[in-house]
Design a protein around this motif. Structure first.
Motif, PDB file in Angstrom:
ATOM      1  N   MET A 194       0.833  -1.212   0.000  1.00 46.54           N
ATOM      2  CA  MET A 194       0.000   0.000   0.000  1.00 46.54           C
ATOM      3  C   MET A 194       0.866   1.259   0.000  1.00 46.54           C
ATOM      4  N   VAL A 195       1.864   1.283   0.894  1.00 44.93           N
ATOM      5  CA  VAL A 195       2.732   2.452   1.037  1.00 44.93           C
ATOM      6  C   VAL A 195       4.187   2.010   1.093  1.00 44.93           C
ATOM      7  N   ILE A 196       5.072   2.965   0.810  1.00 45.11           N
ATOM      8  CA  ILE A 196       6.512   2.730   0.927  1.00 45.11           C
ATOM      9  C   ILE A 196       6.978   3.524   2.133  1.00 45.11           C
ATOM     10  N   ARG A 197       7.670   2.861   3.041  1.00 42.11           N
ATOM     11  CA  ARG A 197       8.205   3.537   4.221  1.00 42.11           C
ATOM     12  C   ARG A 197       9.698   3.753   4.026  1.00 42.11           C
ATOM     13  N   LEU A 198      10.138   4.974   4.323  1.00 47.50           N
ATOM     14  CA  LEU A 198      11.554   5.317   4.207  1.00 47.50           C
ATOM     15  C   LEU A 198      12.073   5.688   5.594  1.00 47.50           C
ATOM     16  N   PRO A 199      12.739   4.744   6.257  1.00 49.05           N
ATOM     17  CA  PRO A 199      13.277   5.061   7.591  1.00 49.05           C
ATOM     18  C   PRO A 199      14.585   5.849   7.454  1.00 49.05           C
ATOM     19  N   PHE A 200      14.640   7.015   8.069  1.00 47.59           N
ATOM     20  CA  PHE A 200      15.840   7.851   8.038  1.00 47.59           C
ATOM     21  C   PHE A 200      16.546   7.720   9.380  1.00 47.59           C
ATOM     22  N   PRO A 201      17.691   7.048   9.405  1.00 45.22           N
ATOM     23  CA  PRO A 201      18.413   6.935  10.671  1.00 45.22           C
ATOM     24  C   PRO A 201      18.937   8.304  11.096  1.00 45.22           C
ATOM     25  N   PRO A 202      19.122   8.519  12.400  1.00 37.86           N
ATOM     26  CA  PRO A 202      19.690   9.807  12.838  1.00 37.86           C
ATOM     27  C   PRO A 202      21.042  10.031  12.151  1.00 37.86           C
ATOM     28  N   LEU A 203      21.332  11.279  11.847  1.00 34.91           N
ATOM     29  CA  LEU A 203      22.588  11.608  11.169  1.00 34.91           C
ATOM     30  C   LEU A 203      23.775  11.469  12.114  1.00 34.91           C
ATOM     31  N   SER A 204      24.854  10.882  11.589  1.00 34.84           N
ATOM     32  CA  SER A 204      26.085  10.812  12.386  1.00 34.84           C
ATOM     33  C   SER A 204      26.746  12.190  12.345  1.00 34.84           C
ATOM     34  N   GLU A 205      27.652  12.435  13.275  1.00 36.15           N
ATOM     35  CA  GLU A 205      28.357  13.717  13.320  1.00 36.15           C
ATOM     36  C   GLU A 205      29.133  13.934  12.021  1.00 36.15           C
ATOM     37  N   GLU A 206      29.742  12.850  11.520  1.00 32.26           N
ATOM     38  CA  GLU A 206      30.515  12.926  10.284  1.00 32.26           C
ATOM     39  C   GLU A 206      29.618  13.320   9.101  1.00 32.26           C
ATOM     40  N   ARG A 207      28.439  12.702   9.018  1.00 36.84           N
ATOM     41  CA  ARG A 207      27.505  13.002   7.930  1.00 36.84           C
ATOM     42  C   ARG A 207      26.993  14.445   8.035  1.00 36.84           C
ATOM     43  N   ARG A 208      26.766  14.909   9.262  1.00 36.06           N
ATOM     44  CA  ARG A 208      26.327  16.301   9.455  1.00 36.06           C
ATOM     45  C   ARG A 208      27.361  17.271   8.895  1.00 36.06           C
ATOM     46  N   GLU A 209      28.635  16.992   9.177  1.00 36.39           N
ATOM     47  CA  GLU A 209      29.699  17.878   8.684  1.00 36.39           C
ATOM     48  C   GLU A 209      29.765  17.852   7.158  1.00 36.39           C
ATOM     49  N   GLU A 210      29.539  16.674   6.551  1.00 34.00           N
ATOM     50  CA  GLU A 210      29.512  16.591   5.085  1.00 34.00           C
ATOM     51  C   GLU A 210      28.376  17.450   4.535  1.00 34.00           C
ATOM     52  N   LEU A 211      27.217  17.390   5.187  1.00 38.46           N
ATOM     53  CA  LEU A 211      26.061  18.165   4.734  1.00 38.46           C
ATOM     54  C   LEU A 211      26.293  19.668   4.903  1.00 38.46           C
TER      55      LEU A 211
END
Length: 185
Positions: A96-113
């Motif tokens: 019926m639906v597609i669920r997209l779970p977004f894990p919390p961002l790591s500190e490293e990923r935050r800095e990349e963003l």
């Protein structure tokens, strides 16, 4: 009354900022935004169609996005398109639906963003400066063609610089806010 060249420059600078703000929406912060799916296209009966045109996208929880296709036969195609994208998310569907779970961002990923956001802001600043340069050249041609006086020319250059400074300050403020959003845990 503002000179038409100044009005045009101001409109173009505003457009550069609105493009930046739209681009910022595609950067994931703590809570996912439906804008993240704007760049994902699905083959819908032979036409490349954005996911947002085929489904309702909602964010019911801070780390979950739900995609509900209007045509259930498109679930597989939408899921494949999301998997193939650079989101780095593994979708799951229940038919019926597609669920997209977004894990919390790591500190490293935050800095990349944050780096991505800074790059986008710099591109917007460059766009505003290019508009300033083009506008100054237009006024120089008007002065050389004796359509405006030397005094008007200098007044217009100052006005263009004031516009440029104001728009760059707006870009800097938008970047500061986006960085705060990205770093917020």
């Amino acid at each position: 009354m503002k000179h038409p060249v100044l009005k045009d420059a101001e409109e173009r600078m505003k457009r550069a900022i609105s493009v930046l703000l739209h681009d910022f929406q595609t950067i994931r912060t703590g809570r996912p935004s439906p804008a993240l799916l704007e760049a994902i296209f699905v083959d819908y009966y032979g036409a490349r169609t954005p996911v947002a045109h085929l489904a309702t996208v909602s964010v019911p929880e801070p780390h979950l996005m739900v995609v509900q296709p209007w045509d259930r036969s498109m679930i597989g195609a939408i899921e494949k398109a999301i998997l193939a994208s650079d989101l780095g998310i593994t979708p799951s569907n229940d038919g019926m639906v597609i669920r997209l779970p977004f894990p919390p961002l790591s500190e490293e990923r935050r800095e990349e963003l944050v780096k991505v956001a800074r790059k986008m802001a710099e591109e917007a600043r460059v766009a505003v400066r290019n508009i300033r340069r083009d506008t100054n050249e237009q006024f120089k041609k008007l002065k050389d063609g004796h359509e405006i006086s030397e005094d008007d020319y200098h007044r217009y250059l100052e006005e263009v610089q004031r516009l440029t400074d104001a728009h760059i300050a707006e870009i800097d403020e938008a970047l500061k806010n986006k960085e705060a959003q990205i770093r917020e845990v």
